[in-house]
Scaffold this motif. Structure first.
Motif, PDB file in Angstrom:
ATOM      1  N   LYS A 113      41.369  40.983  42.749  1.00 41.74           N
ATOM      2  CA  LYS A 113      41.850  41.079  41.366  1.00 41.74           C
ATOM      3  C   LYS A 113      41.733  39.776  40.590  1.00 41.74           C
ATOM      4  CE  LYS A 113      44.784  44.963  42.423  1.00 41.74           C
ATOM      5  NZ  LYS A 113      46.077  45.326  43.012  1.00 41.74           N
ATOM      6  N   GLY A 114      40.972  38.841  41.117  1.00 39.31           N
ATOM      7  CA  GLY A 114      40.669  37.629  40.359  1.00 39.31           C
ATOM      8  C   GLY A 114      41.618  36.475  40.549  1.00 39.31           C
ATOM      9  N   SER A 115      42.791  36.729  41.103  1.00 37.06           N
ATOM     10  CA  SER A 115      43.733  35.641  41.384  1.00 37.06           C
ATOM     11  C   SER A 115      44.871  36.176  42.233  1.00 37.06           C
ATOM     12  CB  SER A 115      44.290  35.043  40.084  1.00 37.06           C
ATOM     13  OG  SER A 115      45.120  35.966  39.417  1.00 37.06           O
ATOM     14  N   TRP A 131      45.925  38.693  35.579  1.00 33.75           N
ATOM     15  CA  TRP A 131      44.878  37.686  35.800  1.00 33.75           C
ATOM     16  C   TRP A 131      44.651  36.902  34.510  1.00 33.75           C
ATOM     17  CZ3 TRP A 131      40.024  37.928  33.261  1.00 33.75           C
ATOM     18  CH2 TRP A 131      39.076  36.973  33.689  1.00 33.75           C
ATOM     19  N   ASP A 181      42.817  31.057  41.782  1.00 39.21           N
ATOM     20  CA  ASP A 181      42.675  31.764  40.512  1.00 39.21           C
ATOM     21  C   ASP A 181      41.208  31.738  40.104  1.00 39.21           C
ATOM     22  OD1 ASP A 181      43.345  32.947  37.943  1.00 39.21           O
ATOM     23  OD2 ASP A 181      45.344  32.099  38.227  1.00 39.21           O
ATOM     24  N   LYS A 234      47.929  29.592  35.212  1.00 43.18           N
ATOM     25  CA  LYS A 234      46.470  29.475  35.297  1.00 43.18           C
ATOM     26  C   LYS A 234      46.040  28.042  35.600  1.00 43.18           C
ATOM     27  CE  LYS A 234      43.646  32.646  34.684  1.00 43.18           C
ATOM     28  NZ  LYS A 234      43.335  33.782  35.605  1.00 43.18           N
ATOM     29  N   ASP A 292      41.647  42.597  37.256  1.00 42.95           N
ATOM     30  CA  ASP A 292      42.857  43.226  37.783  1.00 42.95           C
ATOM     31  C   ASP A 292      43.186  44.514  37.042  1.00 42.95           C
ATOM     32  OD1 ASP A 292      43.432  41.917  35.434  1.00 42.95           O
ATOM     33  OD2 ASP A 292      45.402  41.213  36.060  1.00 42.95           O
TER      34      ASP A 292
END
Ligand code: MTE
Ligand code: MO
Length: 254
Positions: free
Chosen positions: A239-241, A250, A176, A218, A41
């Motif tokens: 952006k990973g999550s 993230w 996530d 998380k 992110d």
């Protein structure tokens, strides 16, 4: 072992020297890039800041540094809950049949894609941890979590040498991902129990992630699928999550 250690020292020194000024961020970012320490992110206005936090944590702490574990007497009397169980019809059906038909698939860059029922996960070596979970909104609690180490399950399916991230999906819209250092960390669990009982619906039944070294968000609840990948670019907004879409990073290390 002396080579990676001295290299880490060197990079850490480089980062420390650049933390002081805005101009330094570019240099820090360059160092982080060079050593593959860019979080997914890092694109926005706050990107350089996120990069520094993630890179600094990764460099200053060893990959296996542990979150503090507590005693049973430290367990919080009240355990807050964040949010409601998923409203999706599929989740309700699974819940009504006590998750008998629930299985978690693990796919992507693995040698032996598989899916597991809760009973199958419970037959794997059980681990427990009494750790502190903190929500980004300011509340926190200490509880005992029971489950199987994610690393155990990842080793069963065989993660590709080219893989970089483990993505988790849930029966609500949440999702996530973890880098492999956190995915294989000994305190990262697939969790089916809380304080000696099965995980309640509100705390993420039948299975949730537990990531002891990061903020509560998380620890994704109501897991539906796990996918191993080498890139997060084409998942969600890349952006990973979900968190970066809401202004949270993230990487949520504490
Ligand atoms: N699937 C899913 N997982 C989730 C959430 C969520 O809304 N959906 N909330 C997260 C947040 S913000 C926190 S702080 C923790 C809270 O866990 P708890 O409800 O068991 O206290 O769950 C996390 N996992
Ligand atoms: Mo949270």
């Amino acid at each position: 072992m002396s080579e990676p250690l001295s290299r880490r020292k060197m990079i850490t020194a480089g980062l420390a020297a650049t933390v002081t000024g805005v101009a330094g961020l570019t240099a820090a970012e360059r160092i982080a890039h060079r050593y593959g320490l860019i979080p997914p992110d890092s694109g926005g206005v706050w990107g350089p800041g996120e990069t520094l936090t993630y890179a600094a944590q990764r460099l200053l702490m060893s990959h296996h540094s542990m979150a503090r574990e507590f005693n049973r007497s430290d367990i919080s009397k009240a355990i807050p809950v964040s949010g409601e169980p998923p409203s999706a019809g599929l989740y309700k059906e699974l819940l009504e049949s006590s998750f008998r038909n629930w299985r978690i698939p693990i796919d992507g860059m693995v040698a032996r894609p598989a899916s597991f029922s809760i009973d199958e996960l419970k037959r794997m070596p059980m681990s427990s941890q009494i750790t502190h979970q903190a929500c980004e909104e300011g509340w926190s609690f200490i509880a005992e979590w029971h489950g199987v180490q994610l690393s155990h399950v990842l080793n069963l399916v065989g993660v590709s040498a080219k893989a970089k991230y483990v993505v988790v999906n849930a029966y609500d819209e949440n999702w996530d991902s973890l880098d492999l250092a956190d995915a294989f960390h000994p305190q990262t669990f697939l969790t089916y129990g809380l304080n000696g009982d099965d995980l309640s619906t509100r705390h993420g039944a039948p299975l949730r992630l537990k990531v002891a070294r990061q903020l509560g968000y998380k620890s994704v609840k109501f897991l539906s699928r796990i996918t191993v990948t080498d890139s997060l670019k084409n998942i969600g907004s890349g952006k990973g999550s979900l968190s970066p879409d809401y202004g949270y990073s993230w990487y949520a290390g504490i």
